[in-house]
Design an enzyme around this catalytic site. Structure first.
Site, PDB file in Angstrom:
ATOM      1  N   ASP A 168      -0.341 -11.114  -1.394  1.00 60.87           N
ATOM      2  CA  ASP A 168       1.063 -10.993  -1.731  1.00 60.87           C
ATOM      3  C   ASP A 168       1.127  -9.777  -1.478  1.00 60.87           C
ATOM      4  O   ASP A 168       0.479  -8.787  -1.303  1.00 60.87           O
ATOM      5  CB  ASP A 168       1.215 -11.303  -3.438  1.00 60.87           C
ATOM      6  CG  ASP A 168       0.607 -10.188  -4.313  1.00 60.87           C
ATOM      7  OD1 ASP A 168      -0.531  -9.833  -3.868  1.00 60.87           O
ATOM      8  OD2 ASP A 168       1.214  -9.883  -5.206  1.00 60.87           O
ATOM      9  N   GLU A 212      -1.032  -9.734  -7.276  1.00 60.86           N
ATOM     10  CA  GLU A 212      -1.513  -8.287  -7.668  1.00 60.86           C
ATOM     11  C   GLU A 212      -0.452  -7.584  -7.749  1.00 60.86           C
ATOM     12  O   GLU A 212      -0.293  -6.556  -8.736  1.00 60.86           O
ATOM     13  CB  GLU A 212      -2.368  -7.881  -6.447  1.00 60.86           C
ATOM     14  CG  GLU A 212      -3.222  -6.417  -6.869  1.00 60.86           C
ATOM     15  CD  GLU A 212      -2.388  -5.132  -6.837  1.00 60.86           C
ATOM     16  OE1 GLU A 212      -2.766  -4.307  -7.505  1.00 60.86           O
ATOM     17  OE2 GLU A 212      -1.437  -4.956  -6.010  1.00 60.86           O
TER      18      GLU A 212
HETATM   19  N1  BES Z   1      -3.581  -1.394  -3.328  1.00 63.63           N
HETATM   20  C1  BES Z   1      -3.010  -0.733  -4.218  1.00 63.63           C
HETATM   21  C2  BES Z   1      -3.335   0.294  -5.234  1.00 63.63           C
HETATM   22  C3  BES Z   1      -3.772   1.505  -4.387  1.00 63.63           C
HETATM   23  C4  BES Z   1      -3.384   1.750  -3.464  1.00 63.63           C
HETATM   24  C5  BES Z   1      -4.963   1.996  -5.066  1.00 63.63           C
HETATM   25  C6  BES Z   1      -3.795   3.080  -2.787  1.00 63.63           C
HETATM   26  C7  BES Z   1      -5.476   3.082  -4.688  1.00 63.63           C
HETATM   27  C8  BES Z   1      -5.013   3.769  -3.421  1.00 63.63           C
HETATM   28  C9  BES Z   1      -2.304  -2.009  -5.325  1.00 63.63           C
HETATM   29  O1  BES Z   1      -1.666  -3.238  -4.476  1.00 63.63           O
HETATM   30  C10 BES Z   1      -1.006  -1.618  -5.996  1.00 63.63           C
HETATM   31  O2  BES Z   1      -0.046  -1.173  -5.331  1.00 63.63           O
HETATM   32  N2  BES Z   1      -1.009  -1.676  -7.269  1.00 63.63           N
HETATM   33  C11 BES Z   1       0.294  -1.457  -7.994  1.00 63.63           C
HETATM   34  C12 BES Z   1      -0.131  -1.793  -9.413  1.00 63.63           C
HETATM   35  C13 BES Z   1       0.433  -3.317  -9.558  1.00 63.63           C
HETATM   36  C14 BES Z   1       0.201  -3.635 -11.186  1.00 63.63           C
HETATM   37  C15 BES Z   1       1.749  -3.443  -9.274  1.00 63.63           C
HETATM   38  C16 BES Z   1       0.367   0.219  -8.248  1.00 63.63           C
HETATM   39  O3  BES Z   1      -0.601   1.014  -8.105  1.00 63.63           O
HETATM   40  O4  BES Z   1       1.461   0.550  -8.440  1.00 63.63           O
HETATM   41 MN    MN Z   2      -3.067  -3.456  -2.816  1.00 59.75          MN
HETATM   42 MN    MN Z   3       0.291  -2.434  -3.584  1.00 63.92          MN
END
Ligand code: BES
Ligand code: MN
Ligand code: MN
Length: 460
Positions: free
Chosen positions: A88, A158
């Protein structure tokens, strides 16, 4: 295994074509209007697992978006790697800020990606990154190079908090039995400076609503005598950082794990160019909690940020109105040993306590997630480090990532599994932003590195 390079050379165009096909599907999990596209992406992922040689491939329905599972068990007595990723993507709005359409992948050269980068929503986060695993798996299957068992679980929620993945994991504990989780959904420092994330921040996310009068009012007739919810909300938000940019919520820092001086020194050894950072963002200075470096502010310190704020009149021209309501979406990034639900509760209590007479406030919790720190002395971490060393020619630097992947803490809690965060993107790849992109070099380097991870991990 020197033939992985040849395999990539021979199949490069197809690897790109296939990824492009996946990138053309707007699998935006947050917007129900795209549910059909999310389902289409799940089918695409399942089909590519099958074509690459996976067994028992299944698109598993959930109350939300489906989870795609596939595996290859070559010998039950060998170790098993569980690959996790997400198909996604974040919404692409505001569309007008994209130079090329978000779901029509386009290759363009940039200063950081002189060999070209793929511009599309999800190119780096996370389609381009998890697809590397399917291509690396294809190579290992075709060349008798799969040295242990592999299970792949690619989810579709995710970006909206992985709400159904925990239940899926609990219900499928046997099916997901593994020795380690391997994830490519993080960044490296630079293409000539590989790194491995050894931590992720947790998250508390809330939406607040401030209500003043029972209806929108004439701002002249009533203004000055009735609390304006937007004025009030702005002031409440502003009060949540003090003059040192410390968060003022009582108890917020109580559980924060403080690093030793030696640990902080280590963390700050990672290459970081403050001037380049400012230049990239076109800011004249950085901002943050007093007493901490940029790497510490994003890696080991908790934060509070408004993600959106609205209310009143925002149409063309001017309308003199004293609005009835104001809203904001607020996220807090958490570090060990803060607990998401506890922080949400502290926020709620504090927010209610600072609301002045004349308004009513409501705090609605959204998703959350716990922070994690991953070991740097495990067999899997060392295998990942050796794999990157083989393909980059440099030992990766352990770093603390600022983002969140809530499911990583859940893998530990529910499945007893540690993760290795072997990502290949760059922080500057514009994740979640307009013009997200992923270097072609990064994509191919990932495909090249992953089989080495399996080799070294199986050998250890
Ligand atoms: N891949 C990211 C997280 C990420 C990006 C970790 C770059 C370390 C370096 C993930 O898809 C993401 O965006 N996570 C969200 C949290 C989620 C609960 C919506 C975030 O970090 O905002
Ligand atoms: Mn991600
Ligand atoms: Mn992300």
């Amino acid at each position: 295994m020197s033939d992985i390079k040849n395999y990539i050379e021979e199949n490069k165009q197809r690897f790109l074509d296939e990824l492009f096909e996946l990138l053309r599907i707007p699998s935006i999990s947050a917007d129900s209007a795209y549910a059909g596209d999310v389902a289409k992406a799940a089918e695409f992922v399942a089909e590519s697992m099958r074509k690459a040689g996976a067994d028992n491939v299944e698109v598993c329905p959930t109350p939300g978006h489906p989870i795609v599972y596939g595996e290859k068990i070559i010998d039950a007595s060998l170790p098993t790697v569980l690959v996790y990723g997400h198909y996604d993507v974040q919404p692409a709005v505001p569309l007008e800020l994209w130079d090329t359409p978000p779901f029509e992948p386009t290759i363009k050269k940039t200063a950081i990606h002189p060999d070209g980068a793929i511009f599309a929503r999800g190119s780096a986060d996370d389609k381009g990154q998890f697809y590397m695993h399917i291509k690396a798996f294809e190579y290992m299957m075709k060349n008798g190079a799969l040295p242990c068992n592999i299970k792949m679980m690619i989810e579709g929620e995710e970006e909206v908090g992985s709400n159904n993945l925990a239940n899926f994991c609990i219900a499928n504990k046997d099916r997901l039995k593994a020795d380690v989780v391997l994830i490519s959904d993080t960044s490296i420092i630079a293409n000539d400076c590989p790194s491995i994330d050894t931590g992720l921040r947790g998250l508390s996310y809330v939406e607040v609503e401030v209500t003043g009068p029972n209806r929108d009012l004439h701002s002249g007739v009533y203004g000055g005598a009735v609390a304006n919810p937007i004025n009030i909300l702005s002031k409440m938000i502003a009060s949540m950082h003090d003059e040192n940019n410390h968060i003022t919520i009582p108890g917020f820092y109580d559980k924060v794990a403080e690093l030793s001086a030696a640990e902080r020194e280590d963390l700050n050894k990672a290459p970081f160019d403050l001037e380049a950072y400012k230049k990239d963002l076109n800011i004249s200075d950085v901002w943050g909690e007093k007493g901490y470096t940029v790497l510490e502010r994003t890696g080991i310190r908790p934060t509070l940020d408004v993600n959106g704020i609205w209310g009143g009149y925002i149409g063309e021209g001017a309308k003199t109105v004293l609005p009835s309501k104001a809203y904001a979406k607020i996220s807090m990034r958490l570090v060990p040993n803060q607990v998401s639900d506890e922080i949400t509760e502290l926020f709620k209590k504090h927010f209610e306590s600072i609301a002045p007479a004349g308004v009513q406030v409501q705090v609605k919790p959204h998703h959350g997630g716990e922070p994690v720190v991953t070991p740097t002395n495990s067999k899997a971490y060392l295998a990942a480090a050796k794999a990157m060393e083989t393909t980059f020619g440099k030992t990766p630097v352990p770093t603390r990532g600022g983002g969140s992947i809530p499911i990583v803490a859940m893998f530990e809690k529910e499945l007893g599994l540690k993760s290795v965060l072997m990502g290949f993107g760059l922080d500057s790849d514009a994740l979640h932003s307009p013009n997200e992109h992923y270097g072609i070099t990064n994509y191919l380097k990932g495909i090249e590195t992953i089989p080495y991870f399996f080799k070294y991990y199986a050998e250890a």
